[in-house]
Design a protein around this motif. Structure first.
Motif, mmCIF file in Angstrom:
data_model
loop_
_atom_site.group_PDB
_atom_site.id
_atom_site.type_symbol
_atom_site.label_atom_id
_atom_site.label_comp_id
_atom_site.label_asym_id
_atom_site.label_seq_id
_atom_site.Cartn_x
_atom_site.Cartn_y
_atom_site.Cartn_z
ATOM 1 N N LEU A 7 50.105 30.403 44.791
ATOM 2 C CA LEU A 7 51.150 31.546 44.722
ATOM 3 C C LEU A 7 50.661 32.587 43.604
ATOM 4 C CD1 LEU A 7 54.045 28.859 44.288
ATOM 5 C CD2 LEU A 7 53.593 30.486 46.151
ATOM 6 N N ALA A 8 49.842 32.150 42.929
ATOM 7 C CA ALA A 8 49.406 33.348 41.935
ATOM 8 C C ALA A 8 48.217 33.991 42.786
ATOM 9 C CB ALA A 8 48.565 32.610 40.496
ATOM 10 N N LEU A 9 47.561 33.597 43.562
ATOM 11 C CA LEU A 9 46.401 34.337 44.196
ATOM 12 C C LEU A 9 47.062 35.155 45.423
ATOM 13 C CD1 LEU A 9 43.640 31.618 44.942
ATOM 14 C CD2 LEU A 9 43.826 33.509 43.193
ATOM 15 N N LYS A 13 53.695 34.938 41.841
ATOM 16 C CA LYS A 13 54.031 34.637 40.413
ATOM 17 C C LYS A 13 52.740 34.313 39.803
ATOM 18 C CE LYS A 13 54.845 30.448 39.585
ATOM 19 N NZ LYS A 13 55.774 29.179 39.244
ATOM 20 N N GLU A 14 52.968 34.374 38.324
ATOM 21 C CA GLU A 14 51.735 34.252 37.391
ATOM 22 C C GLU A 14 51.516 32.754 37.558
ATOM 23 O OE1 GLU A 14 52.882 35.591 33.552
ATOM 24 O OE2 GLU A 14 52.587 37.694 34.216
ATOM 25 N N PHE A 15 50.158 32.473 37.087
ATOM 26 C CA PHE A 15 49.802 30.961 37.023
ATOM 27 C C PHE A 15 50.200 30.577 35.488
ATOM 28 C CE2 PHE A 15 46.560 27.508 36.056
ATOM 29 C CZ PHE A 15 46.879 26.867 37.208
ATOM 30 N N ASP A 16 51.163 29.761 35.555
ATOM 31 C CA ASP A 16 51.502 29.190 34.301
ATOM 32 C C ASP A 16 52.292 27.818 34.847
ATOM 33 O OD1 ASP A 16 52.523 28.451 31.587
ATOM 34 O OD2 ASP A 16 53.749 30.093 31.455
ATOM 35 N N THR A 17 51.713 26.655 34.613
ATOM 36 C CA THR A 17 52.208 25.525 35.047
ATOM 37 C C THR A 17 51.569 24.133 34.035
ATOM 38 O OG1 THR A 17 52.492 24.065 36.847
ATOM 39 C CG2 THR A 17 50.326 25.098 36.607
ATOM 40 N N TYR A 36 45.367 34.180 34.926
ATOM 41 C CA TYR A 36 45.701 35.531 35.439
ATOM 42 C C TYR A 36 44.516 35.961 36.474
ATOM 43 C CZ TYR A 36 42.028 37.627 32.574
ATOM 44 O OH TYR A 36 40.719 38.065 31.805
ATOM 45 N N VAL A 37 44.924 36.653 37.519
ATOM 46 C CA VAL A 37 44.425 36.959 38.760
ATOM 47 C C VAL A 37 43.343 38.303 38.689
ATOM 48 C CG1 VAL A 37 44.317 37.225 41.257
ATOM 49 C CG2 VAL A 37 45.541 35.219 40.190
ATOM 50 N N THR A 38 42.220 38.341 38.769
ATOM 51 C CA THR A 38 41.463 39.740 38.946
ATOM 52 C C THR A 38 41.523 40.128 40.478
ATOM 53 O OG1 THR A 38 40.424 39.035 37.125
ATOM 54 C CG2 THR A 38 39.614 41.182 38.272
ATOM 55 N N ARG A 39 41.993 41.447 40.996
ATOM 56 C CA ARG A 39 41.702 42.000 42.189
ATOM 57 C C ARG A 39 40.815 43.075 42.292
ATOM 58 N NH1 ARG A 39 46.008 39.191 44.766
ATOM 59 N NH2 ARG A 39 47.534 38.195 43.193
ATOM 60 N N PRO A 45 42.312 39.194 45.822
ATOM 61 C CA PRO A 45 41.930 38.286 44.592
ATOM 62 C C PRO A 45 40.569 38.076 44.491
ATOM 63 C CG PRO A 45 42.877 36.931 46.149
ATOM 64 C CD PRO A 45 43.303 38.361 46.791
ATOM 65 N N ILE A 46 39.934 38.425 43.376
ATOM 66 C CA ILE A 46 38.498 38.126 43.031
ATOM 67 C C ILE A 46 38.246 36.777 42.434
ATOM 68 C CG2 ILE A 46 36.418 39.101 42.056
ATOM 69 C CD1 ILE A 46 37.511 41.747 42.398
ATOM 70 N N ARG A 47 39.060 36.567 41.572
ATOM 71 C CA ARG A 47 38.772 35.522 40.731
ATOM 72 C C ARG A 47 40.160 35.123 39.944
ATOM 73 N NH1 ARG A 47 35.484 39.080 38.419
ATOM 74 N NH2 ARG A 47 35.995 39.912 36.161
ATOM 75 N N LEU A 48 40.438 33.927 39.613
ATOM 76 C CA LEU A 48 41.515 33.477 38.614
ATOM 77 C C LEU A 48 40.798 33.063 37.321
ATOM 78 C CD1 LEU A 48 44.409 32.614 38.186
ATOM 79 C CD2 LEU A 48 43.852 30.202 39.050
ATOM 80 N N THR A 49 41.366 33.815 36.132
ATOM 81 C CA THR A 49 40.533 33.402 34.958
ATOM 82 C C THR A 49 41.889 32.680 34.165
ATOM 83 O OG1 THR A 49 39.278 35.347 34.915
ATOM 84 C CG2 THR A 49 39.717 34.375 32.776
#
Length: 333
Positions: A7-9, A13-17, A36-39, A45-49
């Motif tokens: 869902l974050a990618l 929504k933001e990744f908060d779980t 947070y997702v870098t695009r 999406p490139i990566r999820l930090t």
């Protein structure tokens, strides 16, 4: 957690779980994840930090607090007596199920509100004053009040207790008990007690009635006899004998005083003196009045009573009627 990542990618929504893991040793741990997702320039999406940390202790503490809250609320809601909690502004911050019935609304409806939102102003003023007294005294208080519940006047006893937190905040804990039935039973018991005392007093008077009648009739016969003798003497005698007239008049006076004493003792014994104010009572008077009532009864039973009272008066704090009744009961028994 994987669903949250997707869902974050997707940007939904933001990744908060918070998620659960099972370690190799079989221990279950709870992990909080935030990222947070870098695009790229096209928004792909490139990566999820992100950051993950162990919140097992926090979860366990929250579970304990939740269980403890449910446990306490379960006990309070099981109580038949209404329980409420107010802050220093007299606003409700808690009420159990029984208190909900008093208010006529669920807890969430009256949280943050005051007595003035649910009760007539005059009644709310009394509640407010009672709360203030408890806060100011900083000690438990009990207040008995009359309230109108569903058109019926009920007697309630409210115990209010202040509580102070470490940070200085104060709350008031109140427990309400409906004592209408208790007060009614107490009144009925008091009426029954009065009737029993009255019945016992009347029974004692009944036992003494014959003796009292004799005690009064004898002096009356003397009074009437002396008065008739004086009348005849005055009508027949040409010269009045001063000494004889004086002797008979003294006799009439003495006998009259005896009758007055008997009547006074009878009056004191027959009335209910439980509500008389406490006063200094002369014991010699009590003894004399009682003996005047039961002396004939003692004579009929060949009982001799010797009373030795000091010349100086003795006073006690009490109710003369009740003292007379106690002494008469003791002598009669």
């Amino acid at each position: 957690a994987q669903a949250e990542v997707h869902l974050a990618l997707e940007g939904k929504k933001e990744f908060d779980t918070t998620f659960r893991i099972i370690r190799s040793d079989g221990q279950i741990r709870f992990i909080r994840g935030f990222g947070y997702v870098t695009r790229d320039s096209e928004g792909k999406p490139i990566r999820l930090t992100g950051l993950n940390w162990d919140v097992t202790s926090e979860n366990e503490l929250q579970a304990k607090v939740r269980d403890q809250k449910e446990y306490i609320e379960g006990i309070l809601n099981a109580m038949p007596d209404p329980v409420f909690v107010k802050d220093e502004s007299h606003r409700w911050i808690y009420g159990n199920s029984a208190f909900n019935e008093v208010i006529g609304a669920p807890l969430e409806s009256y949280l943050g509100k005051t007595d003035y939102d649910y009760f007539p102003r005059e009644m709310a003023d009394k509640f407010y004053e009672g709360d203030n007294e408890t806060f100011q005294k900083d000690e438990s208080t009990e207040i008995e009040e009359k309230v109108l519940v569903d058109g019926d006047v009920r007697t309630i006893l409210t115990k209010k207790t202040p509580f102070k937190f470490d940070d200085g905040r104060k709350i008031l804990i109140g427990i309400i008990r409906d004592i209408t039935v208790r007060r009614q039973l107490e009144r009925e018991l008091e009426i029954s007690r009065i009737k029993q005392v009255e019945a016992a007093r009347m029974a004692s008077l009944g036992e003494m009635a014959g003796g009292i009648a004799h005690e009064i009739n004898n002096p009356l016969a003397i009074v009437m006899g002396k008065a008739q003798a004086l009348l005849n003497f005055v009508n027949q005698s040409k010269t009045l004998e001063h000494d004889k007239i004086l002797f008979d008049l003294k006799k009439i006076e003495t006998v009259g005083a005896r009758i007055a004493k008997i009547i006074r003792g009878l009056r004191n014994f027959s009335r209910d003196g439980s509500r008389d104010p406490l006063a200094q009572v002369r014991l010699q008077t009590v003894v004399e009045d009682v003996l005047s009532l039961c002396s004939e009864k003692f004579k009929n039973h060949n009982v001799q009573v010797h009373c030795h009272c000091p010349d100086s008066p003795i006073y006690v704090l009490g109710r003369q009627t009740q003292l007379s009744q106690v002494l008469l009961n003791l002598l009669s028994n």
